[in-house]
Design a protein around this motif. Structure first.
Motif, PDB file in Angstrom:
ATOM      1  N   LEU A   1      37.748  42.933  29.484  1.00  0.00           N
ATOM      2  CA  LEU A   1      38.687  42.260  30.380  1.00  0.00           C
ATOM      3  C   LEU A   1      39.226  43.215  31.445  1.00  0.00           C
ATOM      4  O   LEU A   1      39.413  42.835  32.596  1.00  0.00           O
TER       5      LEU A   1
ATOM      6  N   ILE B   1      35.380  34.990  36.012  1.00  0.00           N
ATOM      7  CA  ILE B   1      35.628  35.197  34.582  1.00  0.00           C
ATOM      8  C   ILE B   1      34.397  34.702  33.826  1.00  0.00           C
ATOM      9  O   ILE B   1      33.834  33.652  34.138  1.00  0.00           O
TER      10      ILE B   1
ATOM     11  N   ILE C   1      34.905  30.065  36.361  1.00  0.00           N
ATOM     12  CA  ILE C   1      34.806  30.463  34.955  1.00  0.00           C
ATOM     13  C   ILE C   1      33.402  30.122  34.466  1.00  0.00           C
ATOM     14  O   ILE C   1      32.944  28.977  34.602  1.00  0.00           O
TER      15      ILE C   1
ATOM     16  N   THR D   1      35.492  37.063  23.220  1.00  0.00           N
ATOM     17  CA  THR D   1      36.232  37.860  24.197  1.00  0.00           C
ATOM     18  C   THR D   1      36.005  37.324  25.599  1.00  0.00           C
ATOM     19  O   THR D   1      35.207  36.415  25.818  1.00  0.00           O
ATOM     20  N   THR D   2      36.728  37.909  26.555  1.00  0.00           N
ATOM     21  CA  THR D   2      36.673  37.474  27.947  1.00  0.00           C
ATOM     22  C   THR D   2      36.289  38.655  28.825  1.00  0.00           C
ATOM     23  O   THR D   2      36.732  39.777  28.615  1.00  0.00           O
TER      24      THR D   2
ATOM     25  N   THR E   1      30.385  30.345  31.250  1.00  0.00           N
ATOM     26  CA  THR E   1      30.205  30.427  29.801  1.00  0.00           C
ATOM     27  C   THR E   1      29.117  31.443  29.483  1.00  0.00           C
ATOM     28  O   THR E   1      27.962  31.303  29.932  1.00  0.00           O
TER      29      THR E   1
ATOM     30  N   GLU F   1      33.492  33.765  29.947  1.00  0.00           N
ATOM     31  CA  GLU F   1      34.111  33.541  28.648  1.00  0.00           C
ATOM     32  C   GLU F   1      33.054  33.544  27.552  1.00  0.00           C
ATOM     33  O   GLU F   1      32.127  32.742  27.564  1.00  0.00           O
TER      34      GLU F   1
END
Length: 266
Positions: A56, A235, A218, A241-242, A220, A237
Motif C-alpha cells: 500500500l 488501486i 479500482i 491486501t491492497t 481486481t 485490490e
C-alpha cells in the motif's frame, strides 16, 4: 477530531499531513540504514514490498528515496507465513564439553549422542513427522591454534569421528557437541504463465472511488493477466491486501502473477 490540535481546518489536510509525516519517518529510517552501509537508495536498488501494508505504501516510500522499481507479490501479505510453511523442520541438541580432545570420555560421549538422537526422534514423532525420513548429523565445535571457532559435521552413523578429528586437526579444544535433525518440507514451485493478447487490464476494472481525495480506478488483482498494465493513480485490490499505484507510476503483472510498479520515465 485530531485536526484541531494539529492546527488544520479540515480532515483532508490533516490526513495528508499524517501520511506525509509517516512517509518522512520511514524514509529517514531507510536513509540511515543506507548511510551505515555507505550506499545510496537511488543507486539501482529495487524495493521488495511484503506484509499487510507493504504494497500500500511501497511506491510512495520508494519515490521519497529515489527508488524507481518496486516488486509486489500475489502472496506478499502472508510472506512470513508462506515461508514458515515451507521451512525445513530442524532441531538441535547440544552438550557443552569444553575439553581437549584427548580428555574426552568417548564412551560417555557416545551415550550422550544416543540420548540426543532419541530426543530428536521423539520430537519429530510428536510433531507428526516420520522421523525415519529425517537427516541426522553430529556437529562438533572446535577451537584450533588460530583461535578460530570451526564447526565440523559428520553423518550420525559415523562413530569414528574422534579419530578423524584427531588425525585432521590434532588435539584441539572441543567446545560443543551437537546432534542436528532436519526434516525436509516440500517447497512451493511457482508456475509461470505465458503472456497473451488477453492481458488488457480493463477486464479487471471494478469501480472508481476517492483515494487521497481524488477518484481513482479500482482493479481486481485476481482478474489481471500476465502483461496487464495499469497507469497510476490506481488501486489494485487482492484477496488479502491492497496495492497502490501513485500518479506517475505504472503496474505490470508478470508471468508469475506478481507485479512490478515502475516510475514512468525510468
Amino acid at each position: 477530531n485530531i485536526s484541531n490540535p494539529l492546527n488544520f481546518d479540515d480532515y483532508k489536510n490533516t490526513a495528508k499531513f499524517i501520511l506525509q509525516k509517516t512517509l518522512n519517518l520511514l524514509a529517514e529510517g531507510f536513509k540511515n540504514i543506507f548511510k551505515e552501509i555507505k550506499e545510496n537508495p537511488d543507486d539501482g536498488y529495487v524495493m521488495f514490498a511484503f506484509g499487510g501494508n507493504g504494497a500500500l505504501f511501497a511506491a510512495l516510500l520508494a519515490e521519497q528515496l529515489g527508488i524507481t522499481l518496486v516488486k509486489v507479490f500475489k502472496y506478499g501479505s502472508v510472506f512470513s507465513a508462506l515461508g514458515s510453511s515451507m521451512s525445513d523442520i530442524s532441531h538441535r541438541y547440544e552438550e557443552y564439553l569444553e575439553k581437549k580432545l584427548s580428555q574426552i570420555n568417548r564412551e560417555r560421549v557416545g551415550e550422550i549422542i544416543s540420548e540426543m538422537l532419541k530426543n530428536a526422534e521423539r520430537d519429530l514423532k510428536g510433531e507428526r513427522f516420520d522421523y525415519t525420513k529425517a537427516d541426522y548429523r553430529i556437529e562438533i565445535d572446535i577451537i584450533e591454534n588460530d583461535n578460530q571457532l570451526r564447526t565440523l559435521s559428520f553423518p550420525v552413523k559415523n562413530r569414528e569421528i574422534w579419530e578423524k578429528v584427531l588425525k585432521e586437526h590434532g588435539d584441539v579444544w572441543v567446545k560443543t557437541l551437537r546432534v542436528k535433525s532436519t526434516y525436509e518440507i516440500p517447497k512451493y514451485n511457482p508456475i509461470s504463465v505465458p503472456f497473451s493478447n488477453e492481458s488488457n487490464a480493463e477486464s479487471a476494472l471494478k469501480e472508481a472511488r476517492p483515494v487521497l481525495f481524488n477518484e481513482v480506478p479500482i482493479f481486481t488483482y485476481g482478474l489481471l493477466q500476465p502483461g496487464s498494465i495499469i497507469k497510476g493513480p490506481a488501486i489494485v485490490e487482492g484477496e488479502s491486501t491492497t496495492y497502490f499505484v501513485p500518479q506517475g507510476w505504472h503496474w505490470e503483472t508478470d508471468e508469475y502473477f506478481n507485479a512490478t510498479i515502475k516510475k514512468l520515465g525510468d
